[in-house]
Design an enzyme around this catalytic site. Structure first.
Site, PDB file in Angstrom:
ATOM      1  N   ASP A 183       0.764  -1.183  -0.012  1.00 26.36           N
ATOM      2  CA  ASP A 183      -0.045   0.023  -0.081  1.00 26.36           C
ATOM      3  C   ASP A 183       0.561   1.366  -0.064  1.00 26.36           C
ATOM      4  O   ASP A 183       1.837   1.571   0.700  1.00 26.36           O
ATOM      5  CB  ASP A 183      -0.851   0.125   1.347  1.00 26.36           C
TER       6      ASP A 183
ATOM      7  N   GLN B 150       4.318   0.596   2.184  1.00 23.94           N
ATOM      8  CA  GLN B 150       4.438  -0.499   2.956  1.00 23.94           C
ATOM      9  C   GLN B 150       5.581  -1.450   2.090  1.00 23.94           C
ATOM     10  O   GLN B 150       5.776  -1.592   0.979  1.00 23.94           O
ATOM     11  CB  GLN B 150       3.152  -1.411   2.724  1.00 23.94           C
TER      12      GLN B 150
ATOM     13  N   GLU C 237     -10.597  -2.817   4.074  1.00 24.57           N
ATOM     14  CA  GLU C 237      -9.041  -2.189   4.412  1.00 24.57           C
ATOM     15  C   GLU C 237      -9.076  -0.758   3.892  1.00 24.57           C
ATOM     16  O   GLU C 237      -9.656  -0.370   2.931  1.00 24.57           O
ATOM     17  CB  GLU C 237      -8.076  -2.980   3.638  1.00 24.57           C
TER      18      GLU C 237
HETATM   19  C1  FRU Z   1      -3.791  -3.935   2.540  1.00 26.34           C
HETATM   20  C2  FRU Z   1      -3.224  -4.148   4.023  1.00 26.34           C
HETATM   21  C3  FRU Z   1      -3.622  -3.172   4.976  1.00 26.34           C
HETATM   22  C4  FRU Z   1      -2.536  -3.435   6.087  1.00 26.34           C
HETATM   23  C5  FRU Z   1      -1.323  -3.557   5.074  1.00 26.34           C
HETATM   24  C6  FRU Z   1      -0.303  -4.492   5.863  1.00 26.34           C
HETATM   25  O1  FRU Z   1      -2.871  -4.224   1.666  1.00 26.34           O
HETATM   26  O2  FRU Z   1      -3.250  -5.559   4.342  1.00 26.34           O
HETATM   27  O3  FRU Z   1      -4.684  -3.454   5.475  1.00 26.34           O
HETATM   28  O4  FRU Z   1      -2.393  -2.423   6.927  1.00 26.34           O
HETATM   29  O5  FRU Z   1      -1.859  -4.004   3.847  1.00 26.34           O
HETATM   30  O6  FRU Z   1       0.846  -4.185   5.134  1.00 26.34           O
END
Ligand code: FRU
Length: 491
Positions: free
Chosen positions: A47, A63, A222
């Site tokens: 993300d 991420q 999410e």
């Molecule tokens: C979405 C997710 C979020 C979480 C993150 C972890 O892709 O699952 O909900 O915070 O990725 O990497």
């Protein structure tokens, strides 16, 4: 080597310099590295996080699991840019490891406050029995890019009625109050979003659920995002567990939006229209938006999906972000346009136009693997028309307008190495227009096609050979006028 839990939760410091060098070399040897998309130096990107204009620059984190192409111990990787096109890479932005984020600094957002960039995110914690505890945490970045995590999390527990799937805070400010929206799962395993308020970003008051009419729409929502745009309230989120229906919801998980009257807190009832998917392609998830100094609402998405293997995994990296898109509201739909700044990347302009009739015509002057192309096609009688690109002897990716069925279709069944085939190899959506404008951004291993000035967008990773460079225009059962402009992107 197997991706055991131990390997997934290794910290960056545990890797030797030699191991990191080896990883980087493997990544560099990959034929599918991108040219103008944000991608991880090694490992897995997911993300976009903390997207915010602060101190004269756009900041965009993502991420990141650095040590391989899998979801493991997540860091935030920090990038910044003055123009949304040329990005500086700053390495780790948030490092996990406190009591509140021992098993990952999960997704969150950024907002300027008191001259500093405040990053609110989910701390992911697992205990010995691998039970999950989500915390909402705050880290503060100064003008020198120094990020300081707070000693304590700002929200330490999950309120009664919700499970441990409780994450991805997005924060905004209205008058003197900050609001936070969090993606959640109710105890009955349906998805929803909840709201908090604060005056200082540190003490948060639980307000309650965002009341929508999507009471049973997937098992978890999410990455929620809320904004007022063109006087409408827009709620974007990524629901998991929505079943396919006709051409819709074909990916493993969805992301989309609902539009309605702006929320008037503390009234949390959102009167809204239908849910629409943001992207009609294969690889798009967990987008995040920010407002910039020009008043534009800009969205970036993850060009990938959870739980699917990609061919770049073999080279120890996975995924990239989409190009930034500017959002506007038209009726109950969002219009998405590539940000204007991307035009800076254009070189070697070429123009071609002509008429085609029941044929597929390759124009050998027009070729490439990394380019932007705008092509308008019009027909009064053709059954279908469109463009084949990244085409070669056997491979091609095809975008078609089926005039009879009034559908745009993206077909990657012959794109090259397959990905996520179990979810099908075509994607389609309704479109009724006489002229179709295909605005394409093609990178080494991806395509983003904006249809009719952002009415719909199709995003896909594709894995062709580097020899697959041709562009062909086609028409079936009728005559088509086409007019194309193409630019190489040299970055
Ligand atoms: C979405 C997710 C979020 C979480 C993150 C972890 O892709 O699952 O909900 O915070 O990725 O990497």
């Amino acid at each position: 080597m197997e991706w055991t839990r131990e390997r997934r939760y290794r910290r960056l410091q545990e890797a030797s310099a030699e191991e990191l060098k080896q990883l980087e070399m493997t990544v560099q040897q990959c034929e599918w590295r991108q040219h103008f998309h944000i991608q991880p130096p090694t490992g897995l990107l997911n993300d976009p996080n903390g997207f915010c204009y602060y101190n004269g620059e756009y900041h965009l984190f993502y991420q990141w699991f650095p040590l391989g192409p899998v979801h493991g111990l997540k860091y935030w990787y920090h990038t910044s840019s003055k123009d949304l096109v040329n990005w500086n890479y700053h390495g780790v932005g948030i490092e996990p490891g406190y009591y509140y984020d021992s098993h990952g600094a999960y997704s969150g957002s950024g907002i300027e406050h008191d001259g500093k960039l405040h990053l609110l995110y989910t701390g992911n914690v697992r205990d010995k029995n691998w039970v999950r505890y989500p915390y909402q945490a705050l880290a503060i970045m100064d003008e020198d890019y120094i990020v300081k995590k707070q000693e304590k999390a700002v929200i330490e527990s999950v309120p009664i009625g919700y499970t441990d799937h409780y994450r991805d805070p997005k924060v905004w400010k209205e008058n003197d109050t900050f609001y936070m929206i969090i993606g959640a799962q109710r105890e009955n395993e349906t998805g929803c979003a909840v709201l908090y308020s604060s005056l200082d970003l540190k003490e948060w008051k639980f307000e309650g659920e965002l009341e929508t009419n999507l009471k049973d729409f997937g098992f978890m929502w999410e990455c929620p995002d809320y904004m007022v745009l063109n006087d409408k309230g827009v709620f974007i989120f990524s629901p998991q567990g929505v079943e396919p229906s006709g051409d819709n919801y074909q990916n493993i998980y969805q992301s989309g939006y609902i539009i309605g009257n702006p929320l008037t807190m503390p009234n949390r009832t959102f009167k809204h229209g239908e849910f629409h998917e943001l992207d009609r392609g294969f690889d798009f998830y967990a987008p995040q938006t920010t407002l910039d100094p020009q008043g534009r609402r800009i969205l970036v998405g993850w060009m990938g999906l959870p739980e699917i293997a990609y061919p770049t995994d073999r080279n120890d990296w996975a995924h990239c972000l989409t190009v930034p898109r500017e959002l506007t509201v038209k009726g109950d739909k969002l219009i998405q346009k590539p940000v204007k700044e991307l035009e800076q990347l254009r070189t070697n302009e070429q123009k071609v136009n002509g008429m085609i009739q029941n044929e597929t015509v390759a124009n050998f002057d027009l070729q490439g693997t990394v380019y932007e192309m705008i092509c308008e096609m019009t027909s009064a009688d053709a059954h279908a028309f469109g463009i084949e690109f990244r085409a070669g002897e056997t491979n091609k990716t095809v975008i078609t307008y089926n005039r009879k069925e009034k559908k745009i279709i993206l077909d990657r069944s012959q794109s090259g190495e397959a990905v996520g085939e179990e979810f099908g190899t075509t994607r389609a959506c309704y479109m009724d227009a006489e002229t179709i404008k295909f605005h394409m951004f093609v990178d080494t291993s991806s395509v983003e096609v904006f249809i009719n000035d952002g009415e719909e967008v199709f995003t896909a990773r594709i894995f062709p050979n580097k020899e697959d460079r041709n562009i062909r225009f086609f028409s079936y059962n009728g005559t088509v006028q086409f007019d194309a402009r193409k630019w190489d992107i040299t970055k």
